[in-house]
Design a protein around this motif. Structure first.
Motif: not given
Length: 248
Positions: A215-225
């Protein structure tokens, strides 16, 4: 730290500490927990751990997953639960004494219209809180009487934590809201992209659960954390954009 105890036919094979927020289980070598058996799907299931809580999700496996003898697609794990995959068993052991009640776990898909609230009308201004008047004893000059004791003002009540919610920004459900009142709320489309938002005393956290893309939050993809959400974060998952905000 929670762990899984892998066994077969009563023989303990190994213990696996749940050191990652998402641990995959399956026959393929790229899984965190590999079980090389034809009864196990290549990517069979996953265990997601957020702080002290863990839950199991079957990843549309061929032969299915059992928990305590019952078929399970998604299950909030409690201490002592036994996950069964073919002839193999994984016993969940939680070292934290406090467990969240399973009634507080809810699978909520954002694409179901009946789970969403209509867009709110213009909010009325909140009524002003009444002033607190503290009375003090009067002292009269020239009298032998001691001054009246000053009453201790009541301790202020702790403010209730704000409730989080998401508002849909595109698609057929634009403008609708979903309040995040449960401990865990799942968002997305199974088999495409799924994330979970966890409600904790110190905030809301989003974690990737399923899907090749994060998923993306504010244009940046999440990592595993897990990532803590802040007011007005924009989340994009399974093609749907939504805004996270705090109510009240």
């Amino acid at each position: 730290m929670a762990k899984l105890i892998l066994s077969m036919d009563g023989l303990v094979l190994k213990e696996i500490l749940l050191t990652k927020e998402r641990m995959s289980i399956g026959r393929k070598a790229n899984n965190d927990i590999q079980i090389d058996n034809l009864a196990i799907s290549g990517e069979h299931a996953a265990v997601v751990t957020i702080l002290n809580d863990s839950f199991l999700e079957d990843l549309n496996s061929t032969n299915g997953t059992l928990v305590n003898g019952q078929p399970a697609k998604k299950h909030f794990l409690k201490n002592g639960d036994v996950i069964e995959l073919g002839k193999y068993k994984l016993k969940y052991v939680a070292e934290q004494a406090q467990q969240v009640d399973t009634a507080d776990f809810e699978k909520t898909m954002i694409l179901r219209p009946n789970t969403l609230k209509p867009a709110p009308a213009a909010a009325e201004p909140a009524a002003a809180a009444p002033d607190v008047i503290t009375a003090f004893g009067n002292t009269q000059a020239g009298t032998a009487m001691p001054p009246a004791a000053t009453p201790v003002p009541p301790a202020p009540q702790a403010a209730s934590p704000a409730i989080g919610a998401v508002q849909i920004l595109n698609g057929a459900n634009t403008g609708r809201e979903l309040e995040l009142t449960k401990t865990l709320t799942t968002l997305g489309k199974p088999g495409v992209q799924v994330a979970v938002i966890a409600k904790r005393p110190h905030g809301y956290f989003i974690t990737h659960v399923e899907g090749a893309k994060f998923p993306v939050v504010n244009g940046q993809a999440l990592d595993a954390q897990a990532r803590q959400l802040v007011d007005h974060d924009v989340i994009e998952i399974a093609g749907i954009k939504m805004e996270f905000f705090l109510k009240g």
